[in-house]
Design a protein around this motif. Structure first.
Motif, PDB file in Angstrom:
ATOM      1  N   GLU A  20       0.834  -1.212   0.000  1.00  0.00           N
ATOM      2  CA  GLU A  20       0.000   0.000   0.000  1.00  0.00           C
ATOM      3  C   GLU A  20       0.867   1.259   0.000  1.00  0.00           C
ATOM      4  O   GLU A  20       0.613   2.204  -0.747  1.00  0.00           O
ATOM      5  CB  GLU A  20      -0.928   0.002   1.218  1.00  0.00           C
ATOM      6  N   LEU A  21       1.903   1.268   0.831  1.00  0.00           N
ATOM      7  CA  LEU A  21       2.796   2.430   0.879  1.00  0.00           C
ATOM      8  C   LEU A  21       3.589   2.551  -0.414  1.00  0.00           C
ATOM      9  O   LEU A  21       3.791   3.660  -0.917  1.00  0.00           O
ATOM     10  CB  LEU A  21       3.727   2.331   2.086  1.00  0.00           C
ATOM     11  N   GLN A  22       4.014   1.436  -0.981  1.00  0.00           N
ATOM     12  CA  GLN A  22       4.719   1.470  -2.264  1.00  0.00           C
ATOM     13  C   GLN A  22       3.854   2.131  -3.337  1.00  0.00           C
ATOM     14  O   GLN A  22       4.332   2.960  -4.110  1.00  0.00           O
ATOM     15  CB  GLN A  22       5.084   0.056  -2.712  1.00  0.00           C
ATOM     16  N   GLU A  23       2.586   1.775  -3.364  1.00  0.00           N
ATOM     17  CA  GLU A  23       1.682   2.349  -4.365  1.00  0.00           C
ATOM     18  C   GLU A  23       1.483   3.844  -4.126  1.00  0.00           C
ATOM     19  O   GLU A  23       1.455   4.631  -5.071  1.00  0.00           O
ATOM     20  CB  GLU A  23       0.339   1.620  -4.354  1.00  0.00           C
ATOM     21  N   LYS A  24       1.380   4.250  -2.873  1.00  0.00           N
ATOM     22  CA  LYS A  24       1.243   5.674  -2.568  1.00  0.00           C
ATOM     23  C   LYS A  24       2.462   6.452  -3.042  1.00  0.00           C
ATOM     24  O   LYS A  24       2.337   7.533  -3.607  1.00  0.00           O
ATOM     25  CB  LYS A  24       1.050   5.888  -1.062  1.00  0.00           C
ATOM     26  N   VAL A  25       3.650   5.884  -2.804  1.00  0.00           N
ATOM     27  CA  VAL A  25       4.884   6.540  -3.236  1.00  0.00           C
ATOM     28  C   VAL A  25       4.920   6.628  -4.759  1.00  0.00           C
ATOM     29  O   VAL A  25       5.240   7.681  -5.320  1.00  0.00           O
ATOM     30  CB  VAL A  25       6.132   5.805  -2.690  1.00  0.00           C
ATOM     31  N   ARG A  26       4.580   5.544  -5.429  1.00  0.00           N
ATOM     32  CA  ARG A  26       4.574   5.552  -6.906  1.00  0.00           C
ATOM     33  C   ARG A  26       3.615   6.614  -7.447  1.00  0.00           C
ATOM     34  O   ARG A  26       3.948   7.357  -8.360  1.00  0.00           O
ATOM     35  CB  ARG A  26       4.164   4.177  -7.441  1.00  0.00           C
ATOM     36  N   ARG A  27       2.421   6.661  -6.858  1.00  0.00           N
ATOM     37  CA  ARG A  27       1.405   7.613  -7.316  1.00  0.00           C
ATOM     38  C   ARG A  27       1.869   9.054  -7.090  1.00  0.00           C
ATOM     39  O   ARG A  27       1.776   9.893  -7.983  1.00  0.00           O
ATOM     40  CB  ARG A  27       0.082   7.337  -6.598  1.00  0.00           C
ATOM     41  N   LEU A  28       2.390   9.334  -5.915  1.00  0.00           N
ATOM     42  CA  LEU A  28       2.840  10.692  -5.604  1.00  0.00           C
ATOM     43  C   LEU A  28       4.025  11.087  -6.485  1.00  0.00           C
ATOM     44  O   LEU A  28       4.075  12.210  -6.992  1.00  0.00           O
ATOM     45  CB  LEU A  28       3.213  10.800  -4.122  1.00  0.00           C
ATOM     46  N   ALA A  29       4.948  10.170  -6.683  1.00  0.00           N
ATOM     47  CA  ALA A  29       6.103  10.453  -7.534  1.00  0.00           C
ATOM     48  C   ALA A  29       5.643  10.753  -8.959  1.00  0.00           C
ATOM     49  O   ALA A  29       6.138  11.696  -9.590  1.00  0.00           O
ATOM     50  CB  ALA A  29       7.075   9.275  -7.511  1.00  0.00           C
ATOM     51  N   ALA A  30       4.691   9.977  -9.459  1.00  0.00           N
ATOM     52  CA  ALA A  30       4.176  10.201 -10.816  1.00  0.00           C
ATOM     53  C   ALA A  30       3.491  11.563 -10.910  1.00  0.00           C
ATOM     54  O   ALA A  30       3.687  12.298 -11.886  1.00  0.00           O
ATOM     55  CB  ALA A  30       3.210   9.090 -11.207  1.00  0.00           C
ATOM     56  N   GLN A  31       2.709  11.922  -9.894  1.00  0.00           N
ATOM     57  CA  GLN A  31       2.024  13.210  -9.891  1.00  0.00           C
ATOM     58  C   GLN A  31       3.004  14.367  -9.904  1.00  0.00           C
ATOM     59  O   GLN A  31       2.745  15.403 -10.496  1.00  0.00           O
ATOM     60  CB  GLN A  31       1.113  13.327  -8.659  1.00  0.00           C
ATOM     61  N   ARG A  32       4.119  14.177  -9.234  1.00  0.00           N
ATOM     62  CA  ARG A  32       5.121  15.246  -9.143  1.00  0.00           C
ATOM     63  C   ARG A  32       6.182  15.152 -10.237  1.00  0.00           C
ATOM     64  O   ARG A  32       7.070  15.994 -10.291  1.00  0.00           O
ATOM     65  CB  ARG A  32       5.791  15.215  -7.778  1.00  0.00           C
ATOM     66  N   GLY A  33       6.127  14.115 -11.052  1.00  0.00           N
ATOM     67  CA  GLY A  33       7.118  13.943 -12.100  1.00  0.00           C
ATOM     68  C   GLY A  33       8.511  13.679 -11.551  1.00  0.00           C
ATOM     69  O   GLY A  33       9.496  14.166 -12.099  1.00  0.00           O
ATOM     70  N   ARG A  34       8.578  12.918 -10.487  1.00  0.00           N
ATOM     71  CA  ARG A  34       9.857  12.637  -9.828  1.00  0.00           C
ATOM     72  C   ARG A  34      10.062  11.137  -9.712  1.00  0.00           C
ATOM     73  O   ARG A  34       9.126  10.361  -9.776  1.00  0.00           O
ATOM     74  CB  ARG A  34       9.859  13.237  -8.417  1.00  0.00           C
ATOM     75  N   ALA A  35      11.297  10.761  -9.476  1.00  0.00           N
ATOM     76  CA  ALA A  35      11.616   9.360  -9.220  1.00  0.00           C
ATOM     77  C   ALA A  35      11.189   9.006  -7.790  1.00  0.00           C
ATOM     78  O   ALA A  35      11.263   9.843  -6.883  1.00  0.00           O
ATOM     79  CB  ALA A  35      13.114   9.123  -9.381  1.00  0.00           C
ATOM     80  N   CYS A  36      10.740   7.781  -7.615  1.00  0.00           N
ATOM     81  CA  CYS A  36      10.335   7.326  -6.282  1.00  0.00           C
ATOM     82  C   CYS A  36      11.472   7.502  -5.269  1.00  0.00           C
ATOM     83  O   CYS A  36      11.237   7.929  -4.137  1.00  0.00           O
ATOM     84  CB  CYS A  36       9.911   5.859  -6.316  1.00  0.00           C
ATOM     85  N   GLU A  37      12.677   7.169  -5.696  1.00  0.00           N
ATOM     86  CA  GLU A  37      13.822   7.249  -4.795  1.00  0.00           C
ATOM     87  C   GLU A  37      14.045   8.667  -4.271  1.00  0.00           C
ATOM     88  O   GLU A  37      14.317   8.866  -3.096  1.00  0.00           O
ATOM     89  CB  GLU A  37      15.101   6.751  -5.482  1.00  0.00           C
ATOM     90  N   SER A  38      13.915   9.668  -5.141  1.00  0.00           N
ATOM     91  CA  SER A  38      14.142  11.049  -4.690  1.00  0.00           C
ATOM     92  C   SER A  38      13.046  11.486  -3.719  1.00  0.00           C
ATOM     93  O   SER A  38      13.318  12.228  -2.775  1.00  0.00           O
ATOM     94  CB  SER A  38      14.230  12.011  -5.876  1.00  0.00           C
ATOM     95  N   LEU A  39      11.839  11.012  -3.942  1.00  0.00           N
ATOM     96  CA  LEU A  39      10.733  11.332  -3.037  1.00  0.00           C
ATOM     97  C   LEU A  39      10.982  10.714  -1.663  1.00  0.00           C
ATOM     98  O   LEU A  39      10.769  11.363  -0.632  1.00  0.00           O
ATOM     99  CB  LEU A  39       9.428  10.803  -3.632  1.00  0.00           C
ATOM    100  N   ILE A  40      11.454   9.481  -1.641  1.00  0.00           N
ATOM    101  CA  ILE A  40      11.719   8.798  -0.372  1.00  0.00           C
ATOM    102  C   ILE A  40      12.878   9.466   0.356  1.00  0.00           C
ATOM    103  O   ILE A  40      12.819   9.670   1.577  1.00  0.00           O
ATOM    104  CB  ILE A  40      11.973   7.299  -0.615  1.00  0.00           C
TER     105      ILE A  40
END
Length: 86
Positions: A20-40
């Motif tokens: 669930e958290l992985q999906e939230k990170v993926r969704r937020l990263a996509a919305q912001r146009g960023r890589a998941c790693e940079s968001l984390i």
């Protein structure tokens, strides 16, 4: 300065996240146009910075209390009312 061969490195970490958290990170990263790693990395930096700030503020408060610098209930009520009127 050289590091001993046994010194731990935090350059890369494997942190398990539930699906669930992985999906939230993926969704937020996509919305912001960023890589998941940079968001984390940003999220961890914010958490660590906040925790460091919080501990410093608690230490300041404890030091003030040790010096006898305490506020009574009426003073606290006044501060709250000024900050949050209504």
């Amino acid at each position: 300065m050289t590091r001993p061969a046994f010194a731990p490195s935090l350059l890369v970490m494997d942190v398990p996240l539930n699906p669930e958290l992985q999906e939230k990170v993926r969704r937020l990263a996509a919305q912001r146009g960023r890589a998941c790693e940079s968001l984390i990395v940003e999220a961890v930096e914010r958490l660590v910075n906040y925790d460091e700030w919080f501990v410093r503020e608690v230490d300041k408060g404890l030091a003030a209390a040790d010096r006898g610098e305490l506020l009574d209930h009426a003073e606290i009520r006044k501060m709250i009312d000024q900050r949050y009127p209504g």
